[in-house]
Design an enzyme around this catalytic site. Structure first.
Site, PDB file in Angstrom:
ATOM      1  N   ARG A  84      26.818 -90.777 102.994  1.00  0.00           N
ATOM      2  CA  ARG A  84      27.891 -91.767 102.933  1.00  0.00           C
ATOM      3  C   ARG A  84      27.863 -92.631 104.185  1.00  0.00           C
ATOM      4  O   ARG A  84      27.779 -92.125 105.312  1.00  0.00           O
ATOM      5  CB  ARG A  84      29.252 -91.095 102.787  1.00  0.00           C
ATOM      6  CG  ARG A  84      30.382 -92.133 102.766  1.00  0.00           C
ATOM      7  CD  ARG A  84      31.705 -91.586 102.357  1.00  0.00           C
ATOM      8  NE  ARG A  84      32.716 -92.633 102.332  1.00  0.00           N
ATOM      9  CZ  ARG A  84      33.981 -92.458 101.986  1.00  0.00           C
ATOM     10  NH1 ARG A  84      34.394 -91.249 101.615  1.00  0.00           N
ATOM     11  NH2 ARG A  84      34.842 -93.454 101.994  1.00  0.00           N
ATOM     12  N   ARG A  95      30.956 -95.071  96.245  1.00  0.00           N
ATOM     13  CA  ARG A  95      30.575 -94.065  97.255  1.00  0.00           C
ATOM     14  C   ARG A  95      29.846 -92.915  96.560  1.00  0.00           C
ATOM     15  O   ARG A  95      30.167 -92.564  95.428  1.00  0.00           O
ATOM     16  CB  ARG A  95      31.795 -93.557  98.014  1.00  0.00           C
ATOM     17  CG  ARG A  95      32.785 -92.804  97.178  1.00  0.00           C
ATOM     18  CD  ARG A  95      34.187 -92.900  97.714  1.00  0.00           C
ATOM     19  NE  ARG A  95      34.743 -94.225  97.515  1.00  0.00           N
ATOM     20  CZ  ARG A  95      35.981 -94.589  97.856  1.00  0.00           C
ATOM     21  NH1 ARG A  95      36.769 -93.718  98.441  1.00  0.00           N
ATOM     22  NH2 ARG A  95      36.428 -95.797  97.626  1.00  0.00           N
ATOM     23  N   ASP A  98      33.035 -88.572  98.395  1.00  0.00           N
ATOM     24  CA  ASP A  98      34.304 -88.775  99.095  1.00  0.00           C
ATOM     25  C   ASP A  98      35.043 -87.441  99.068  1.00  0.00           C
ATOM     26  O   ASP A  98      35.221 -86.850  98.000  1.00  0.00           O
ATOM     27  CB  ASP A  98      35.125 -89.865  98.395  1.00  0.00           C
ATOM     28  CG  ASP A  98      36.426 -90.157  99.128  1.00  0.00           C
ATOM     29  OD1 ASP A  98      36.404 -90.152 100.374  1.00  0.00           O
ATOM     30  OD2 ASP A  98      37.450 -90.388  98.460  1.00  0.00           O
ATOM     31  N   ASP A 100      38.560 -85.511 100.404  1.00  0.00           N
ATOM     32  CA  ASP A 100      39.888 -85.656 101.004  1.00  0.00           C
ATOM     33  C   ASP A 100      40.585 -84.311 101.075  1.00  0.00           C
ATOM     34  O   ASP A 100      40.462 -83.475 100.171  1.00  0.00           O
ATOM     35  CB  ASP A 100      40.751 -86.612 100.165  1.00  0.00           C
ATOM     36  CG  ASP A 100      40.298 -88.058 100.273  1.00  0.00           C
ATOM     37  OD1 ASP A 100      39.933 -88.479 101.389  1.00  0.00           O
ATOM     38  OD2 ASP A 100      40.292 -88.746  99.237  1.00  0.00           O
TER      39      ASP A 100
END
Length: 374
Positions: A84, A95, A98, A100
């Site tokens: 990334r 992307r 990702d 989180d």
């Protein structure tokens, strides 16, 4: 003992081989963050806030010992390792991965770099649907209600579709093995490794009580005289300790890790005892050995003789300082013969001559990965 925290992560990808991206991220999280306890199904969703390829999204439940800021740093490193490239552009973009942090135990965190619970999680079905699948009754720290109710109240009308593909959950050491015995020559680092593994995987630790043996210092001064009482006292103590500790199930521990296996008694006895003494000793040993539980994994740490002598000198036990290389070689030969002939044990030999797993985290992770794949 390190504190285990439960964190929930959201993973998404819309570039390249999306299944491979997710699996690679899962493997790296397991290697560097902590044990993955649950993986949701994979959900396909349209891109959010921009025109792009469909996303594959999942959620993970992970047990970790890292504080929240360290966890964030390591997750950012994983994203970088997987290719990334972050930009200063504040708009949503394609992307390849990702990651989180959605929840971190029941903590509420507002810092310059991290906000937990994730401020947008309740607005996004591509987050809530996979999260509810693995954590329906977990309470949102701010909403004070379970996540399944949060999903019902979500106003996001985006289309979300579960796909039939699945991802592989890495199995942690504590799930794979109930009892691990760490063995090696004098100074190989078996006690250090047993301590480190026990702390990381919340395991019950069994350490050899050599320091309490009154015959040990005497033996190194007069081996012929004190060899038999030393070996008999070690055998009796090891037998009693293993019988007691292995039979007592600890509800708060995941597995058992010891820094010795009782067969070492026979290996040392073969070296130190006279023929008649050894024959008597062997009769006692055979009776006890049949009653001891066998480890699910027997890990032998190999160190070359020069490193062993260096380690012995560093730890500074006075009665060990006169140990000779020839004596260490005899012990090594005894272990080698045992490993070759004992076919019933699941044995893993790890050469740690060029590893510093106590001070080098990468070397330590190398050993863990070998144990996982054994």
């Amino acid at each position: 003992m390190k504190i285990q925290r439960i964190t929930y992560l959201s993973l998404g990808t819309n570039q390249g081989n999306k299944l491979e991206n997710l699996q690679n991220a899962i493997n790296l999280i397991d290697d560097t963050i902590g044990a993955i306890q649950k993986i949701s199904s994979i959900y396909k969703t349209p891109s959010w806030g921009f025109n792009g390829n469909d996303f594959y999204n999942i959620c993970l439940q992970v047990s970790t010992t890292y504080p929240s800021e360290t966890l964030l740093s390591k997750l950012l490193s994983i994203e970088t390792d997987l290719g990334r490239q972050r930009t200063n552009n504040t708009t949503y973009q394609n992307r390849n991965i990702d990651i989180d942090i959605l929840l971190f135990d029941d903590e509420i965190i507002f810092s310059k770099t991290l906000t937990v619970p994730h401020p947008k999680m309740l607005e996004r079905k591509f987050v809530l649907v996979p999260l509810v699948e693995i954590a329906a009754n977990v309470v949102h720290p701010l909403e004070k209600g379970p996540l399944n109710i949060c999903l019902q109240n979500c106003t996001d009308s985006s289309e979300i579709t579960r796909i039939p593909d699945s991802l592989k959950r890495p199995i942690s050491i504590s799930e794979k093995y109930n009892y691990i015995a760490i063995e090696g020559n004098i100074g190989a680092g078996k006690t250090s490794l047993a301590r480190m593994l026990s702390e990381e995987f919340n395991a019950k630790m069994i350490l050899e009580r050599f320091a309490d043996n009154p015959f040990l210092p005497k033996f190194y001064k007069d081996k012929e005289r004190f060899a038999f009482p030393l070996e008999m006292s070690f055998l009796a103590d090891r037998y009693q300790q293993l019988i007691d500790d292995l039979e007592q199930y600890d509800l708060f521990k995941n597995c058992v890790i010891s820094d010795y296996y009782i067969f070492k008694s026979l290996i040392f006895a073969q070296i130190t005892l006279q023929k008649e003494e050894y024959l008597l000793y062997r009769k006692m040993f055979d009776i006890m050995y049949n009653e001891i539980a066998k480890p699910d994994l027997y890990v032998f740490l190999y160190q070359n003789t020069d490193r062993l002598l260096e380690n012995i000198q560093k730890r500074g036990r006075e009665y060990e300082q006169n140990i000779e290389a020839s004596y260490l070689q005899k012990i090594h030969d005894g272990y080698s013969n045992f490993i070759k002939t004992e076919q019933t044990l699941n044995t893993l030999i790890i050469d740690v001559s060029d590893l510093d797993f106590v001070n080098n985290h990468h070397d330590y992770k190398t050993i863990i990965n070998k144990i996982k794949k054994a």
